[in-house]
Design a protein around this motif. Structure first.
Motif, mmCIF file in Angstrom:
data_model
loop_
_atom_site.group_PDB
_atom_site.id
_atom_site.type_symbol
_atom_site.label_atom_id
_atom_site.label_comp_id
_atom_site.label_asym_id
_atom_site.label_seq_id
_atom_site.Cartn_x
_atom_site.Cartn_y
_atom_site.Cartn_z
ATOM 1 N N LEU A 1 5.478 13.893 -57.817
ATOM 2 C CA LEU A 1 6.173 15.148 -57.546
ATOM 3 C C LEU A 1 5.282 16.350 -57.833
ATOM 4 N N ARG A 2 5.496 17.410 -57.063
ATOM 5 C CA ARG A 2 4.672 18.602 -57.211
ATOM 6 C C ARG A 2 5.070 19.442 -58.422
ATOM 7 N N HIS A 3 6.349 19.461 -58.748
ATOM 8 C CA HIS A 3 6.831 20.410 -59.758
ATOM 9 C C HIS A 3 6.858 19.843 -61.168
ATOM 10 N N THR A 4 6.652 18.529 -61.320
ATOM 11 C CA THR A 4 6.667 17.917 -62.650
ATOM 12 C C THR A 4 5.902 16.602 -62.618
ATOM 13 N N LYS A 5 5.303 16.255 -63.756
ATOM 14 C CA LYS A 5 4.629 14.963 -63.892
ATOM 15 C C LYS A 5 5.458 14.020 -64.779
ATOM 16 N N LYS A 6 6.639 14.459 -65.178
ATOM 17 C CA LYS A 6 7.459 13.669 -66.104
ATOM 18 C C LYS A 6 8.171 12.517 -65.395
ATOM 19 N N THR A 7 8.467 12.692 -64.122
ATOM 20 C CA THR A 7 9.143 11.650 -63.355
ATOM 21 C C THR A 7 8.458 11.483 -62.008
ATOM 22 N N GLN A 8 8.859 10.431 -61.304
ATOM 23 C CA GLN A 8 8.362 10.195 -59.950
ATOM 24 C C GLN A 8 9.531 10.195 -58.968
ATOM 25 N N ARG A 9 9.198 10.334 -57.707
ATOM 26 C CA ARG A 9 10.208 10.269 -56.662
ATOM 27 C C ARG A 9 10.812 8.863 -56.600
ATOM 28 N N ARG A 10 12.107 8.797 -56.392
ATOM 29 C CA ARG A 10 12.749 7.504 -56.165
ATOM 30 C C ARG A 10 12.328 6.980 -54.801
ATOM 31 N N ALA A 11 11.843 5.764 -54.781
ATOM 32 C CA ALA A 11 11.265 5.221 -53.550
ATOM 33 C C ALA A 11 12.294 4.514 -52.679
ATOM 34 N N VAL A 12 13.420 4.088 -53.263
ATOM 35 C CA VAL A 12 14.381 3.274 -52.519
ATOM 36 C C VAL A 12 15.783 3.847 -52.636
ATOM 37 N N PHE A 13 16.502 3.812 -51.524
ATOM 38 C CA PHE A 13 17.921 4.161 -51.483
ATOM 39 C C PHE A 13 18.625 3.073 -50.697
ATOM 40 N N ARG A 14 19.730 2.567 -51.227
ATOM 41 C CA ARG A 14 20.531 1.566 -50.500
ATOM 42 C C ARG A 14 21.834 2.209 -50.062
ATOM 43 N N SER A 15 22.090 2.184 -48.771
ATOM 44 C CA SER A 15 23.282 2.842 -48.235
ATOM 45 C C SER A 15 24.503 1.931 -48.401
ATOM 46 N N PRO A 16 25.717 2.489 -48.265
ATOM 47 C CA PRO A 16 26.919 1.648 -48.329
ATOM 48 C C PRO A 16 26.924 0.550 -47.275
ATOM 49 N N GLU A 17 26.233 0.777 -46.152
ATOM 50 C CA GLU A 17 26.163 -0.249 -45.102
ATOM 51 C C GLU A 17 25.164 -1.346 -45.429
ATOM 52 N N GLY A 18 24.417 -1.183 -46.520
ATOM 53 C CA GLY A 18 23.432 -2.187 -46.907
ATOM 54 C C GLY A 18 22.042 -1.943 -46.356
ATOM 55 N N ILE A 19 21.819 -0.778 -45.740
ATOM 56 C CA ILE A 19 20.485 -0.446 -45.232
ATOM 57 C C ILE A 19 19.598 -0.052 -46.402
ATOM 58 N N ILE A 20 18.376 -0.581 -46.414
ATOM 59 C CA ILE A 20 17.391 -0.188 -47.427
ATOM 60 C C ILE A 20 16.492 0.893 -46.832
ATOM 61 N N TYR A 21 16.452 2.038 -47.504
ATOM 62 C CA TYR A 21 15.580 3.153 -47.127
ATOM 63 C C TYR A 21 14.406 3.155 -48.100
ATOM 64 N N LEU A 22 13.180 3.047 -47.571
ATOM 65 C CA LEU A 22 11.990 2.917 -48.411
ATOM 66 C C LEU A 22 10.983 4.011 -48.092
ATOM 67 N N ASN A 23 10.683 4.826 -49.091
ATOM 68 C CA ASN A 23 9.596 5.805 -48.994
ATOM 69 C C ASN A 23 8.337 5.159 -49.580
ATOM 70 N N ALA A 24 7.324 4.973 -48.734
ATOM 71 C CA ALA A 24 6.116 4.223 -49.133
ATOM 72 C C ALA A 24 4.933 5.128 -49.473
ATOM 73 N N ALA A 25 5.160 6.444 -49.597
ATOM 74 C CA ALA A 25 4.038 7.382 -49.736
ATOM 75 C C ALA A 25 3.542 7.490 -51.177
ATOM 76 N N ASN A 26 2.725 6.527 -51.575
ATOM 77 C CA ASN A 26 1.982 6.630 -52.832
ATOM 78 C C ASN A 26 0.625 7.251 -52.515
ATOM 79 N N VAL A 27 0.435 8.496 -52.953
ATOM 80 C CA VAL A 27 -0.776 9.255 -52.620
ATOM 81 C C VAL A 27 -1.424 9.752 -53.908
ATOM 82 N N PRO A 28 -2.729 9.486 -54.112
ATOM 83 C CA PRO A 28 -3.645 8.769 -53.225
ATOM 84 C C PRO A 28 -3.357 7.266 -53.238
#
Length: 300
Positions: A227-254
């Motif tokens: 995250l740009r505004h803090t180094k204390k936490t990281q972005r959540r990479a996964v979200f599971r919807s009520p329909e069971g869809i897995i949403y995955l953010n894969a942007a580990n940079v660098p």
């Protein structure tokens, strides 16, 4: 003849924003990991033709979309002013598309009938959010002039898919995954907070839910894990919807780092059993192709 393994279980690697960090060893690592399919979320670099050339030569089934950096010198006035090549004689953006060929799925698809799977690409060159940056280039190259038309274009691709299971591949994720700065598409710069997902991709997914298609996975990048505004936490990479869809953010940079002289490479791995994601993790692989670190992001 299709093997029992490919019928029942699929090992997918998702490569987050590359930003010039791709080497021959990355392809070798994917071979050693034994992945069946590789998905690239874009941002290979600033119209980095040579990076895309190496990725295009990867002889593993693959699909890719284009990020905002992949049109860096073409899409905006300030980018054109800094362009390192003569745009009257060359088109590095088109060179990238030509190199990727059918693997490029922005506003398109790639059917894998042996797995009953179609990968559908979202809007190319997206910057994220409800304000459409880089709109001109989509109008010029794809004839899309508003977000409603963009959503309909993606949905039309879904309707043409040959397979039942749909993976959506975007550069940025859809809106609706949360408005906190550490949510998968949350705004992490000041003023922090707000949903910076793509509304057109969200609408296309919503329309797809009313069809006979199944969506096990939506994967993307753009919004970095750090995250740009803090180094204390990281972005959540996964979200599971009520329909069971897995949403995955894969942007580990660098995505390539060096620790104590050892170079480590990042990939996200997804296990797909039929039409269900059973596991998602992010891994770091050493130069001898060992997995030295694995963070479990989702396990059914």
């Amino acid at each position: 003849m299709t093997s029992q393994k490919t019928q029942l279980s699929l090992k997918i690697a998702v490569v987050g924003d590359v930003h010039e960090q791709w080497e021959v060893e990355d392809g070798l690592a994917l071979k050693h990991l034994g992945v069946d399919l590789v998905l690239f979320v874009g941002d290979f670099g600033n119209e980095s033709v040579e990076v895309v050339r190496v990725i295009a030569s990867l002889d593993i089934p693959k699909a890719a979309v284009m990020g905002n950096h992949d049109a860096w010198y073409t899409a905006t006035e300030w980018g054109r002013k800094k362009c390192p090549y003569d745009r009257t004689k060359e088109d590095w953006l088109q060179k990238q598309l030509d190199l990727l060929g059918v693997a490029h799925v922005s506003y398109s698809k790639l059917d894998f009938p042996e797995w009953n799977l179609t990968v559908v690409g979202g809007r190319p060159f997206t910057w994220g959010g409800h304000e459409w940056r880089f709109a001109d280039i989509c109008a010029e190259r794809y004839g899309i002039s508003c977000l409603e038309e963009s959503a309909e274009k993606i949905f039309q691709v879904v309707k043409s898919a040959a397979c039942e299971n749909i993976i959506f591949l975007g550069h940025n994720g859809p809106s609706g995954l949360g408005d906190r700065p550490d949510d998968p598409c949350g705004k992490d710069w000041h003023p922090v907070g707000g949903d910076f997902g793509d509304p057109d991709l969200a609408e296309a997914i919503s329309l797809c839910l009313n069809t006979a298609k199944t969506i096990p996975l939506v994967t993307f990048g753009h919004m970095h894990r750090t995250l740009r505004h803090t180094k204390k936490t990281q972005r959540r990479a996964v979200f599971r919807s009520p329909e069971g869809i897995i949403y995955l953010n894969a942007a580990n940079v660098p995505r390539i780092i060096e620790i104590d002289g050892v170079k480590l490479r990042n990939f996200s791995l997804v296990s797909l059993e039929g039409s269900v994601v059973t596991k998602a993790s992010t891994i770091w692989v050493s130069n001898d192709f060992r997995v030295v670190s694995e963070e479990l992001l989702y396990n059914s």
